[in-house]
Design an enzyme around this catalytic site. Structure first.
Site, PDB file in Angstrom:
ATOM      1  N   ASP A  11       0.863  -1.186   0.000  1.00  0.00           N
ATOM      2  CA  ASP A  11       0.000   0.000   0.000  1.00  0.00           C
ATOM      3  C   ASP A  11       0.895   1.230   0.000  1.00  0.00           C
ATOM      4  O   ASP A  11       1.772   1.368   0.855  1.00  0.00           O
ATOM      5  CB  ASP A  11      -0.895   0.026   1.245  1.00  0.00           C
ATOM      6  CG  ASP A  11      -1.982  -1.035   1.182  1.00  0.00           C
ATOM      7  OD1 ASP A  11      -2.283  -1.517   0.076  1.00  0.00           O
ATOM      8  OD2 ASP A  11      -2.531  -1.379   2.247  1.00  0.00           O
ATOM      9  N   ASP A 130     -13.931  -5.810  -4.492  1.00  0.00           N
ATOM     10  CA  ASP A 130     -14.008  -5.905  -3.032  1.00  0.00           C
ATOM     11  C   ASP A 130     -15.404  -6.408  -2.676  1.00  0.00           C
ATOM     12  O   ASP A 130     -16.402  -5.799  -3.070  1.00  0.00           O
ATOM     13  CB  ASP A 130     -13.792  -4.525  -2.380  1.00  0.00           C
ATOM     14  CG  ASP A 130     -12.386  -3.980  -2.638  1.00  0.00           C
ATOM     15  OD1 ASP A 130     -11.480  -4.783  -2.919  1.00  0.00           O
ATOM     16  OD2 ASP A 130     -12.209  -2.751  -2.575  1.00  0.00           O
TER      17      ASP A 130
END
Lengths: 260, 202
Positions: A11, A130
């Site tokens: 990330d 997601d």
């Protein structure tokens, strides 16, 4: 025969690799270029950078990171976060990405998958999904905007739709399991993997090597994505791959290759 | 003396890693968008692996004869993925003429899971570049593969869901590989280096 892949996810925010819990308590983990190169040396099959801020200014920062990484990384690099159009895909590829993952933008306008695949080939278009179990609706519901906003879409049929529209790969993240370290969501992973004919990358929930193995053996995933357990030093790429190999899965062993 | 290699850029995508792999192998890299100029003042031509057949064939067309002549005269070349496919006559992926250096056609992988994305084993390798590099598992990202009219130019094989296809071909100094050596980590870099060294010694 294709080997099963272990993909390391970083990330990225403000040009640094960060780590947090549900996007809060972010802390600095290191330099993305250095970390990517280190994970390649340890045997990671691919590296994924996710821009978790996804603001316009940050995207320019991420492209610069991709450019510097591509000079030193000799395994495939995927970048994602805030990709809205085929032109965004073009910029990412030119910066040195091999694949680009598209999430919210595909829900808003699925044609972005087709436009990107037509220009650059399906092999570089990753549909990132997601999903979270909705007990009332008895389905895996698709979320967008970093997992914060529910949609009306059901994950398995949406994955099939993404593939019809040109995605060459599905990155499937379980919101329920993300960061929980209790294992990947196997029913979700299996349902999607069995429904599409492109590779599915399981994401969210890795706590140890057996989880990675289970995502592939029981979840039918082609690849498993791991992040926190490596950054925190709980395990290593080599240990994860040893467990995959011991389960009879075809894997690329970095050390074996060097000696071959 | 430095080995000069020229990357033919068809305008599609990421050439960074390939350029860096060639530089790491000691080559001096030039990027050229004109096919005819790409075979001038160079020790080797590199046909990179990103894009679609039709678009690449269009970019190649004005310089196709010049490239064919140069390769026919012995200029070393390395075609990667789509670049390997361009060595053949034509492709089912789209219209346009390949270089026709190796007789045969490019067709879709005969498998359920296409594109093939990931690391695949290299089988029955007999090109010395494999022995020199130790490359035994390589990274692929492709939907189409080359089907030569006969197997003589094939120097390595791979297999995806039962479809056995050429991983590498060679015709004299012209080498084609379906995988991406620049994405195949240290052994892939060693493969690129072995090619550059073979150019230097040729």
């Amino acid at each position: 025969m294709l080997t099963r892949r272990l993909i390391v996810c970083l990330d990225v925010k403000g040009g640094r690799v960060v780590k947090g819990t549900q996007f809060v308590n972010l802390r600095d983990v290191g330099d993305p270029v250095e970390l990517a190169a280190r994970y390649e040396a340890e045997g990671a099959d691919e590296v994924t950078f996710l821009d978790i801020s996804a603001s316009a200014e940050e995207r320019a920062t991420l492209l610069d990171v991709a450019r510097r990484t591509a000079e030193r990384l000799f395994v495939p690099l995927t970048i994602g976060g805030g990709v809205r159009s085929a032109d965004d895909v073009a910029r990412a590829l030119r910066a040195g990405a091999d694949k680009v993952s598209i999430n919210s933008a595909a829900v808003d306008r699925p044609a972005v998958l087709t436009e990107s695949a037509d220009r650059f080939g399906a092999q570089c278009v990753v549909a990132s999904i997601d999903a979270k179990w909705d007990d009332a609706a008895r389905m895996f519901r698709v979320y967008v905007k970093g997992g914060r906003q529910p949609t009306e879409l059901e994950a398995v049929s949406w994955a099939a739709e993404c593939v019809r529209r040109g995605a060459g790969e599905i990155l499937l993240t379980s919101i329920d399991r993300d960061g929980a370290r209790t294992g990947y969501d196997l029913p979700l992973t299996r349902a999607v993997a069995d429904a599409v004919d492109v590779p599915v990358i399981a994401s969210g929930g890795a706590g140890d090597a057996t989880h990675v193995r289970d995502a592939i053996v029981d979840g039918h995933a082609d690849a498993a994505l791991v992040a926190g357990i490596l950054h925190d030093g709980l395990t290593t790429v080599a240990a994860l791959k040893d467990t995959m190999r011991d389960a009879g899965l075809p894997v690329r062993m970095a050390s074996v290759e060097r000696g071959a | 003396m430095t080995t000069r290699v020229t990357l033919f850029d068809y305008g599609a995508g990421n050439l960074h890693s390939l350029a860096k792999a060639l530089e790491a192998a000691g080559a001096e890299v030039r990027v050229e968008t004109d096919a005819a100029r790409a075979v001038e003042n160079t020790d080797a031509l590199i046909l990179p692996g990103v894009g679609a057949f039709q678009a690449a064939a269009q970019r190649l067309a004005p310089g196709r004869d010049a490239v064919r002549d140069a390769l026919g005269a012995g200029l070393p070349a390395l075609g990667i993925c789509l670049g390997m496919q361009l060595l053949f006559d034509a492709s089912d992926e789209g219209p346009g003429a390949g270089l026709g250096v190796i007789p045969g056609r490019v067709t879709r992988l005969d498998a359920a899971r296409v594109p093939q994305i990931g690391w695949n084993a290299i089988d029955d390798a007999r090109d010395p570049l494999f022995a020199a590099s130790g490359l035994g598992v390589a990274y692929y990202a492709n939907s189409f593969v080359c089907r030569p009219d006969d197997d003589a130019p094939v120097t390595a094989w791979s297999e995806h869901e039962g479809d056995r296809f050429p991983a590498a071909v060679r015709q004299g100094n012209v080498v084609g590989v379906q995988f991406h050596p620049e994405k195949s980590s240290a052994p892939g870099l060693a493969f690129v280096k072995a090619f550059v060294e073979s150019v230097r010694d040729s």
